[in-house]
Design a protein around this motif. Structure first.
Motif, PDB file in Angstrom:
ATOM      1  N   MET A   1       0.841  -1.194   0.000  1.00  0.00           N
ATOM      2  CA  MET A   1       0.000   0.000   0.000  1.00  0.00           C
ATOM      3  C   MET A   1       0.882   1.252   0.000  1.00  0.00           C
ATOM      4  O   MET A   1       1.903   1.307   0.685  1.00  0.00           O
ATOM      5  N   GLU A   2       0.478   2.250  -0.740  1.00  0.00           N
ATOM      6  CA  GLU A   2       1.158   3.538  -0.739  1.00  0.00           C
ATOM      7  C   GLU A   2       0.464   4.467   0.256  1.00  0.00           C
ATOM      8  O   GLU A   2      -0.729   4.326   0.539  1.00  0.00           O
ATOM      9  N   TYR A   3       1.232   5.412   0.770  1.00  0.00           N
ATOM     10  CA  TYR A   3       0.694   6.374   1.734  1.00  0.00           C
ATOM     11  C   TYR A   3       1.023   7.787   1.272  1.00  0.00           C
ATOM     12  O   TYR A   3       1.989   8.015   0.533  1.00  0.00           O
ATOM     13  N   SER A  14      -3.450   5.974   3.884  1.00  0.00           N
ATOM     14  CA  SER A  14      -3.343   5.113   2.716  1.00  0.00           C
ATOM     15  C   SER A  14      -4.002   5.775   1.510  1.00  0.00           C
ATOM     16  O   SER A  14      -4.920   6.585   1.652  1.00  0.00           O
ATOM     17  N   ARG A  15      -3.531   5.399   0.301  1.00  0.00           N
ATOM     18  CA  ARG A  15      -4.075   5.976  -0.923  1.00  0.00           C
ATOM     19  C   ARG A  15      -5.477   5.474  -1.243  1.00  0.00           C
ATOM     20  O   ARG A  15      -6.124   5.976  -2.166  1.00  0.00           O
ATOM     21  N   GLN A  42      -3.938  -5.356   4.238  1.00  0.00           N
ATOM     22  CA  GLN A  42      -3.540  -4.799   2.946  1.00  0.00           C
ATOM     23  C   GLN A  42      -2.905  -3.412   3.093  1.00  0.00           C
ATOM     24  O   GLN A  42      -2.511  -2.811   2.094  1.00  0.00           O
ATOM     25  N   GLY A  43      -2.811  -2.919   4.314  1.00  0.00           N
ATOM     26  CA  GLY A  43      -2.166  -1.637   4.553  1.00  0.00           C
ATOM     27  C   GLY A  43      -3.091  -0.440   4.536  1.00  0.00           C
ATOM     28  O   GLY A  43      -2.624   0.702   4.623  1.00  0.00           O
ATOM     29  N   ILE A  44      -4.395  -0.662   4.434  1.00  0.00           N
ATOM     30  CA  ILE A  44      -5.340   0.460   4.458  1.00  0.00           C
ATOM     31  C   ILE A  44      -5.530   0.892   5.914  1.00  0.00           C
ATOM     32  O   ILE A  44      -6.004   0.115   6.745  1.00  0.00           O
ATOM     33  N   VAL A 292      -7.999  -2.965  -4.090  1.00  0.00           N
ATOM     34  CA  VAL A 292      -6.593  -2.795  -3.715  1.00  0.00           C
ATOM     35  C   VAL A 292      -5.673  -2.879  -4.930  1.00  0.00           C
ATOM     36  O   VAL A 292      -4.611  -2.247  -4.965  1.00  0.00           O
ATOM     37  N   VAL A 295      -3.992   0.387  -6.791  1.00  0.00           N
ATOM     38  CA  VAL A 295      -2.812   1.134  -6.345  1.00  0.00           C
ATOM     39  C   VAL A 295      -1.589   0.775  -7.186  1.00  0.00           C
ATOM     40  O   VAL A 295      -0.676   1.595  -7.342  1.00  0.00           O
TER      41      VAL A 295
END
Length: 323
Positions: A1-3, A14-15, A42-44, A292, A295
């Motif tokens: 995940m991107e931030y 998160s994006r 998933q990093g959200i 997801v 991204v």
């Protein structure tokens, strides 16, 4: 995940933002808890809700589901940037809705109780309140910040000039003001490009697009139709009838790129000025996992130009209607 940072703040999110409007009416609590767990996996880290969500069951039901999930522990609350909203009527008695100082105080206390937390990270006004002066709104929000009950304030469904008035009133009080704006924004609905996006850029607000797939129209609706999959309610059917040629060209282009249509729609939003995170509102775990993927989708300039040909956008005002 991107931030990325939420607007001009130092808050990293998160994006993709997990929208929870389906939790309760369309997604059972156990399934909603699983979706939120997987979102973290998933990093959200950015979740959005509202005090009126869940109204089909009862008002506040969605916040209760999130609160029950937080109560499981395991760092769930600490890992979550929690956003909720107020404005809609929570009862039939006067002062149970909108943005009076009295309702702001009552609404935040009720949301905190349902959510089972001591603070809200991003407290958003769900709509403009034309009857309440900004001096009253900001004074009430300042009190909540001082009490530690909220950290940041955001807006939703504001016009560009509403953002300007809000920020100038906040500036006069030496208050941070708005840090985000939730807007109806997707390839099919680009009106916010006229003035909302320029205002958000100028004042340092992060834009959180809601309905990024336009109710499913950008998620492969024609392919689903050919495969016999139900394509949505009457509103979707009517919109598809009016936009069928565009949607067909779009789905053909997505196939050419080798991506799912929904992935393209989300990836496109991630390229737009001021956009922090589209709000994805899955009913099922599969829908979350599909979102997801976006991204990791990269759209080159040629692809962006082709999307503009299919779905023409707006130049910023006043050039959009003058010179």
């Amino acid at each position: 995940m991107e931030y990325t940072y939420l607007g001009r703040t130092g808050l990293r999110v998160s994006r993709l933002c997990l929208g929870t409007m389906n939790f309760g009416p369309f997604t059972e609590e156990a399934d909603a808890h699983q979706i939120m767990d997987v979102a973290h996996e998933q990093g959200i880290n950015f979740f959005d809700t509202a005090n009126t969500y869940g109204r089909q069951v009862h008002l506040g039901r969605t916040e209760e589901i999130i609160g029950d999930w937080f109560a499981k522990g395991g760092g769930r609350r600490e890992k979550t940037v929690l956003a909720t909203k107020l404005y809609g009527d929570m009862g039939d008695w006067p002062n149970e809705g909108k943005l009076s100082a009295l309702n702001i105080r009552r609404a935040v206390e009720a949301s905190l109780k349902r959510l089972g937390t001591d603070h809200i990270d991003l407290y958003q006004m769900h709509h403009i309140d034309r009857a309440t002066p900004w001096e009253e709104i900001w004074q009430a929000m300042e009190v909540l910040v001082a009490q530690g009950k909220i950290i940041y304030v955001g807006s939703s469904n504001f016009a560009g000039w509403h953002i300007a008035r809000a920020q100038e009133a906040a500036k006069a009080r030496n208050f941070l003001g708005l840090v985000s704006e939730q807007s109806y924004y997707n390839l099919l609905e680009r009106t916010v490009e006229l003035e909302v996006l320029p205002a958000a850029e100028s004042y340092g607000l992060g834009v959180l697009p809601w309905s990024p797939l336009h109710g499913g129209l950008l998620g492969g609706v024609l392919r689903n139709e050919r495969e016999g999959v139900r394509r949505g309610g009457e509103r979707v059917v009517e919109a598809l009838a009016a936009k069928r040629e565009q949607i067909q060209a779009y789905e053909d282009f997505a196939a050419e790129l080798g991506h799912e249509p929904g992935d393209i729609a989300l990836a496109w939003l991630l390229t737009r000025p001021a956009v922090t995170a589209p709000i994805v509102g899955p009913r099922t775990l599969d829908q979350l996992q599909a979102a997801v993927r976006a991204v990791d989708v990269t759209l080159d300039q040629k692809s962006l130009e082709r999307l503009d040909e299919i779905f023409p956008g707006h130049r910023p005002a006043p050039e959009a209607y003058a010179w």
